[in-house]
Design a protein around this motif. Sequence first.
Motif, PDB file in Angstrom:
ATOM      1  N   PHE A 152       0.829  -1.203   0.000  1.00 46.90           N
ATOM      2  CA  PHE A 152       0.000   0.000   0.000  1.00 46.90           C
ATOM      3  C   PHE A 152       0.867   1.258   0.000  1.00 46.90           C
ATOM      4  N   GLU A 153       1.958   1.254   0.753  1.00 41.61           N
ATOM      5  CA  GLU A 153       2.842   2.422   0.747  1.00 41.61           C
ATOM      6  C   GLU A 153       3.447   2.635  -0.636  1.00 41.61           C
ATOM      7  N   ARG A 154       3.795   1.557  -1.315  1.00 37.63           N
ATOM      8  CA  ARG A 154       4.288   1.705  -2.695  1.00 37.63           C
ATOM      9  C   ARG A 154       3.198   2.271  -3.592  1.00 37.63           C
ATOM     10  N   ALA A 155       1.956   1.811  -3.401  1.00 38.46           N
ATOM     11  CA  ALA A 155       0.844   2.313  -4.212  1.00 38.46           C
ATOM     12  C   ALA A 155       0.612   3.801  -3.964  1.00 38.46           C
ATOM     13  N   VAL A 156       0.756   4.246  -2.730  1.00 38.78           N
ATOM     14  CA  VAL A 156       0.603   5.669  -2.413  1.00 38.78           C
ATOM     15  C   VAL A 156       1.642   6.495  -3.163  1.00 38.78           C
ATOM     16  N   ARG A 157       2.878   5.993  -3.220  1.00 40.46           N
ATOM     17  CA  ARG A 157       3.929   6.716  -3.951  1.00 40.46           C
ATOM     18  C   ARG A 157       3.649   6.713  -5.457  1.00 40.46           C
ATOM     19  N   ARG A 158       3.245   5.552  -5.994  1.00 39.53           N
ATOM     20  CA  ARG A 158       2.963   5.477  -7.428  1.00 39.53           C
ATOM     21  C   ARG A 158       1.786   6.368  -7.815  1.00 39.53           C
ATOM     22  N   ALA A 159       0.817   6.475  -6.925  1.00 40.05           N
ATOM     23  CA  ALA A 159      -0.351   7.312  -7.199  1.00 40.05           C
ATOM     24  C   ALA A 159      -0.075   8.789  -6.958  1.00 40.05           C
ATOM     25  N   ALA A 160       1.125   9.109  -6.457  1.00 41.32           N
ATOM     26  CA  ALA A 160       1.532  10.497  -6.201  1.00 41.32           C
ATOM     27  C   ALA A 160       0.563  11.215  -5.280  1.00 41.32           C
ATOM     28  N   LEU A 161       0.126  10.523  -4.220  1.00 44.67           N
ATOM     29  CA  LEU A 161      -0.775  11.150  -3.256  1.00 44.67           C
ATOM     30  C   LEU A 161       0.041  12.003  -2.282  1.00 44.67           C
ATOM     31  N   PRO A 162      -0.468  13.157  -1.891  1.00 44.00           N
ATOM     32  CA  PRO A 162       0.242  14.024  -0.937  1.00 44.00           C
ATOM     33  C   PRO A 162       0.075  13.515   0.494  1.00 44.00           C
ATOM     34  N   ILE A 163       0.659  12.380   0.772  1.00 43.11           N
ATOM     35  CA  ILE A 163       0.501  11.734   2.073  1.00 43.11           C
ATOM     36  C   ILE A 163       1.237  12.524   3.145  1.00 43.11           C
ATOM     37  N   GLY A 164       0.653  12.624   4.322  1.00 45.18           N
ATOM     38  CA  GLY A 164       1.323  13.254   5.439  1.00 45.18           C
ATOM     39  C   GLY A 164       2.274  12.291   6.123  1.00 45.18           C
TER      40      GLY A 164
END
Length: 258
Positions: free
Chosen positions: A50-62
């Motif tokens: 999921f963390e890889r998916a967040v990076r691939r999706a370019a989400l502005p995660i806090g």
Amino acid sequence: MSNDGSRTLEGTPNPEAPNPQLPIVQKLRIRYAKRGRLRFTSHRDFGRAFERAVRRAALPIGYSSGFTPHPKISYAGASPTGAASEAEYLEIGLTRELEPASVRDRLDEALPDGLDILDVVAATPGALADRLEASHWQVRLPGLALADVHQAVSAFEQRDEILVERMMKRGPKTFDIRAAVVSLRAESDPDEAACAILDLVVRHGTPSVRPDDVLVGLRSACGLATGQTPVATRLAQGPLDPETGTVGDPLAHDRDAS
């Protein structure tokens, strides 16, 4: 890029590097599924995916503060390894607002098939974990006749206490599973004659009672045969209606508020 990933070789800031100074401006709650062979994904493996998916999706995660910032991702009520699920939940914190539907599509595209994003909603106040009071499970029992499973279920319902043993982190622990089982019934499988299905609603608690615990109790205390390898699928997870014994949608309040 430096070792901490905060700057490029030219010394300019890296926009993708963790920045714990950015405030969280939006919290999103996510429902996802584990299907097919991906049901064998452990909770830790899913977290990495999921963390890889967040990076691939370019989400502005806090990110959290501290020496090693971690992405703002909170998991709730994860299913055991080997169980399929249509109702897994997590929450993420973003540093800028995005449309939930866009986040759903971007994450779903970034995750492998079998780890599927089903719903994303903006979070309202209150802890998501507090809404996850019970789970509705379906357990396929290949090789077992419906009449035999019916008999074991009847014996189960007549018992006030059924003790099972499970290996915990600190060693084996014996606990009662009977009180956590809200409803249990046997059904026929419309797709396979030599297969029965258990429909199970179980109240969450400590320790959590899993479908395999119920199967152990059915076998040890109620005479259920072993059969072939069972397959458990969580159909729902959420608030428990005490009158009907049904499991509701934990995101309903968030969805109504939006």
